[in-house]
Design a protein around this motif. Sequence first.
Motif, PDB file in Angstrom:
ATOM      1  N   ALA A  82     -23.325  -6.043 -21.922  1.00 37.70           N
ATOM      2  CA  ALA A  82     -23.659  -4.765 -22.527  1.00 37.70           C
ATOM      3  C   ALA A  82     -24.381  -3.832 -21.361  1.00 37.70           C
ATOM      4  N   ALA A  83     -24.745  -4.433 -20.385  1.00 37.74           N
ATOM      5  CA  ALA A  83     -25.288  -3.742 -19.127  1.00 37.74           C
ATOM      6  C   ALA A  83     -24.404  -3.650 -17.988  1.00 37.74           C
ATOM      7  N   PHE A  84     -23.493  -4.578 -17.770  1.00 37.33           N
ATOM      8  CA  PHE A  84     -22.758  -4.837 -16.601  1.00 37.33           C
ATOM      9  C   PHE A  84     -21.376  -5.369 -16.832  1.00 37.33           C
ATOM     10  N   ASP A  85     -20.299  -4.503 -16.600  1.00 33.60           N
ATOM     11  CA  ASP A  85     -18.931  -5.086 -16.815  1.00 33.60           C
ATOM     12  C   ASP A  85     -18.683  -6.296 -15.955  1.00 33.60           C
ATOM     13  N   ARG A  86     -17.769  -7.167 -16.472  1.00 33.71           N
ATOM     14  CA  ARG A  86     -17.528  -8.291 -15.675  1.00 33.71           C
ATOM     15  C   ARG A  86     -18.779  -9.033 -15.038  1.00 33.71           C
ATOM     16  N   PRO A  87     -19.965  -9.312 -15.753  1.00 34.32           N
ATOM     17  CA  PRO A  87     -21.168  -9.693 -15.314  1.00 34.32           C
ATOM     18  C   PRO A  87     -21.245 -11.002 -14.335  1.00 34.32           C
ATOM     19  N   ASP A  88     -20.346 -11.881 -14.557  1.00 31.06           N
ATOM     20  CA  ASP A  88     -20.285 -13.200 -13.922  1.00 31.06           C
ATOM     21  C   ASP A  88     -19.659 -13.009 -13.038  1.00 31.06           C
ATOM     22  N   ASP A 102     -19.175  -8.704  -7.386  1.00 32.56           N
ATOM     23  CA  ASP A 102     -18.418  -7.468  -7.188  1.00 32.56           C
ATOM     24  C   ASP A 102     -19.388  -6.592  -6.149  1.00 32.56           C
ATOM     25  N   PRO A 103     -18.986  -6.476  -4.853  1.00 27.48           N
ATOM     26  CA  PRO A 103     -20.188  -5.822  -4.163  1.00 27.48           C
ATOM     27  C   PRO A 103     -19.740  -4.148  -4.524  1.00 27.48           C
ATOM     28  N   ASP A 104     -18.624  -3.842  -4.784  1.00 23.19           N
ATOM     29  CA  ASP A 104     -18.391  -2.465  -5.127  1.00 23.19           C
ATOM     30  C   ASP A 104     -18.902  -1.799  -6.266  1.00 23.19           C
ATOM     31  N   ARG A 105     -19.316  -2.659  -7.012  1.00 25.55           N
ATOM     32  CA  ARG A 105     -19.869  -2.072  -8.387  1.00 25.55           C
ATOM     33  C   ARG A 105     -21.447  -1.333  -8.173  1.00 25.55           C
ATOM     34  N   ASP A 106     -21.794  -0.579  -8.755  1.00 20.68           N
ATOM     35  CA  ASP A 106     -23.074   0.257  -8.856  1.00 20.68           C
ATOM     36  C   ASP A 106     -23.871  -0.828  -9.587  1.00 20.68           C
ATOM     37  N   ALA A 107     -24.835  -1.727  -9.063  1.00 20.10           N
ATOM     38  CA  ALA A 107     -25.800  -2.660  -9.684  1.00 20.10           C
ATOM     39  C   ALA A 107     -26.926  -2.011  -9.563  1.00 20.10           C
ATOM     40  N   GLU A 113     -16.222  -2.046   6.806  1.00 22.31           N
ATOM     41  CA  GLU A 113     -16.997  -0.909   6.396  1.00 22.31           C
ATOM     42  C   GLU A 113     -18.404  -1.241   6.266  1.00 22.31           C
ATOM     43  N   PRO A 114     -19.112  -1.423   7.117  1.00 21.32           N
ATOM     44  CA  PRO A 114     -20.549  -2.043   7.003  1.00 21.32           C
ATOM     45  C   PRO A 114     -21.251  -0.941   6.099  1.00 21.32           C
ATOM     46  N   GLY A 115     -21.018   0.225   6.147  1.00 16.70           N
ATOM     47  CA  GLY A 115     -21.700   1.138   5.219  1.00 16.70           C
ATOM     48  C   GLY A 115     -21.707   0.862   3.680  1.00 16.70           C
ATOM     49  N   ARG A 116     -20.921  -0.412   3.326  1.00 16.95           N
ATOM     50  CA  ARG A 116     -21.135  -0.726   1.827  1.00 16.95           C
ATOM     51  C   ARG A 116     -22.077  -1.920   1.606  1.00 16.95           C
ATOM     52  N   PHE A 117     -22.898  -2.212   3.003  1.00 13.42           N
ATOM     53  CA  PHE A 117     -23.816  -3.206   2.786  1.00 13.42           C
ATOM     54  C   PHE A 117     -24.950  -3.032   1.928  1.00 13.42           C
ATOM     55  N   PRO A 118     -25.575  -1.726   1.788  1.00 12.23           N
ATOM     56  CA  PRO A 118     -26.464  -1.337   0.937  1.00 12.23           C
ATOM     57  C   PRO A 118     -25.944  -1.565  -0.716  1.00 12.23           C
ATOM     58  N   ALA A 119     -25.019  -1.198  -1.065  1.00  4.51           N
ATOM     59  CA  ALA A 119     -24.418  -1.599  -2.418  1.00  4.51           C
ATOM     60  C   ALA A 119     -23.968  -3.237  -2.740  1.00  4.51           C
ATOM     61  N   ALA A 120     -23.730  -3.710  -1.730  1.00  2.00           N
ATOM     62  CA  ALA A 120     -23.652  -5.087  -1.750  1.00  2.00           C
ATOM     63  C   ALA A 120     -24.835  -5.942  -1.703  1.00  2.00           C
ATOM     64  N   LEU A 159     -20.914 -14.502   0.511  1.00  2.76           N
ATOM     65  CA  LEU A 159     -19.984 -14.021   1.043  1.00  2.76           C
ATOM     66  C   LEU A 159     -18.940 -14.973   1.963  1.00  2.76           C
ATOM     67  N   LEU A 160     -19.574 -16.244   2.120  1.00  2.54           N
ATOM     68  CA  LEU A 160     -18.639 -16.993   2.754  1.00  2.54           C
ATOM     69  C   LEU A 160     -17.525 -17.709   1.680  1.00  2.54           C
ATOM     70  N   THR A 161     -17.979 -17.697   0.557  1.00  2.00           N
ATOM     71  CA  THR A 161     -17.141 -18.101  -0.511  1.00  2.00           C
ATOM     72  C   THR A 161     -16.161 -16.934  -1.051  1.00  2.00           C
ATOM     73  N   HIS A 162     -16.405 -15.777  -0.730  1.00  2.00           N
ATOM     74  CA  HIS A 162     -15.623 -14.798  -0.909  1.00  2.00           C
ATOM     75  C   HIS A 162     -15.264 -14.039   0.300  1.00  2.00           C
ATOM     76  N   PRO A 163     -14.343 -14.521   1.074  1.00  2.00           N
ATOM     77  CA  PRO A 163     -13.833 -14.106   2.168  1.00  2.00           C
ATOM     78  C   PRO A 163     -13.224 -12.745   2.345  1.00  2.00           C
ATOM     79  N   GLU A 164     -12.440 -12.337   1.146  1.00  2.00           N
ATOM     80  CA  GLU A 164     -11.924 -11.212   1.097  1.00  2.00           C
ATOM     81  C   GLU A 164     -13.233  -9.924   0.936  1.00  2.00           C
ATOM     82  N   ARG A 165     -14.194 -10.190   0.148  1.00  2.00           N
ATOM     83  CA  ARG A 165     -15.395  -9.229   0.131  1.00  2.00           C
ATOM     84  C   ARG A 165     -15.907  -9.124   1.547  1.00  2.00           C
TER      85      ARG A 165
END
Length: 454
Positions: free
Chosen positions: A376-382, A385-390, A321-328, A308-314
């Motif tokens: 094959a399982a995750f787009d842009r796997p490297d 992206d906290p917005d993805r469904d992982a 929007e703390p409701g996004r924490f479970p997906a993150a 999180l500290l190295t992705h300040p925009e995320r």
Amino acid sequence: MTGRDDRPDGGRPVPPGPAVTPGPPVTPEQAVTPEQAAAGPAVAAGPAGAGSAAGIDAFPLPRRCPFGPPAEYARLRAEQPVARLPMLGGNTAWVVSRYADVKQVLGDPRMSADRRRAGFPRFAPTTESQRQASFENFRPPLNWMDPPEHTAARRQIVDEFAARRVRQLRPLVERVVDEHLDAMTAGRSSADLVPSFSYPVPSRVICEMLGVPYGEHAFFERRSTRMLSRGAPADERARCAREIRDLLDGVVTDKERHPGDDVLSRLLAAQRAAGEPDHEAVVSMAFVLLVAGHVTTSNMISLSVLALLTHPERLARLRAEPGRFPAAVEELLRYFTVVEAATARTATADVTIGGVTIRAGDGVVALGQAANRDPAAFDRPDEFDPDRDARHHLAFGYGRHICPGQHLARLELDVALRRLVRRLPGLRLTVDVDDLPLKEDGNIFGLYALPVAW
């Protein structure tokens, strides 16, 4: 029972040896992509014997970048997704690295988790005599069992760690997090997050759940770290395991005489009610729950804060929007995949995986780190992206041995991260990322230190 092994560092796990000289500075997105990985030449390893594949002469490799598994694992997945490799412990095993194949291994009833089997993959240097000696007077814990023993043992704890039960623990976790934040920030503007927050939060929660005195946390934290370090001598790893087991033997004995409102007391009561008291079974269960219940989540807290500290925009979006924490949290679990050895198996019959026949008795490693980076399982796997469904990640395993504490780990990560970044809006690293000491030889990956200021 009084606390032991008290030291000025509060029981902070100490690196097993001198720090490894860091390589060039790394950034979060420098993990090698499948396309880059595939550029190198393939090295064949025939099924009749083990040899180098994707530049891997001995498995597992150290993790020298905090943001991704070794680059060779991506090459392995692209070039030879089922490869027979020499293990650091001296035997050989099939390393399976594609997402679909890893799920197949973990879901196949012909794959045994019993580490006493001769072909089981050996992740750390050891001799056969040392390996056999480590099993003496030590009841196999839950994660070593196969059905029907595994089925019966898991049934005893399933309700304690079910999603509905864990939801009721949120006030406990919130209280523990807040108390450690209070202690960490009192009169200070900087700290090492690992001993001040990342370790004590899950250690205290699992101690309160099991009924283990928290005063022992420095004792079992230090020994757990050494036990899981491939750099520690085999006899030291075995000694650390025995000492944790002996600690818990005393705790269980005390519960037999003075039961409380905790998981271990309820396990003992259920055994008595069934007319089947089994002291050693409860000690064995306590061992796996205590170790797995603090080591994995503590390392995930530190790594998650680093991400999180190295992705300040995320991080800014999560704060807004703390409701996004479970997906993150799900994405962080996928992104780091800290557990390495828990998904090792031994084939009990001939099994075909990815077009390769694995013979009965062969060891198999289902490589979750590579599977969770499979395009094959995750787009842009490297990419983090906290917005993805992982949610389909394999960080907790899969099948009958999926981590029973997965709901608790999710809750602890959610509460710890949410309250930390809300409480400390100026949180920042005080060292360069490439200067952070990594548990690069640990069977559970993490950081030895995470210096921060606020």
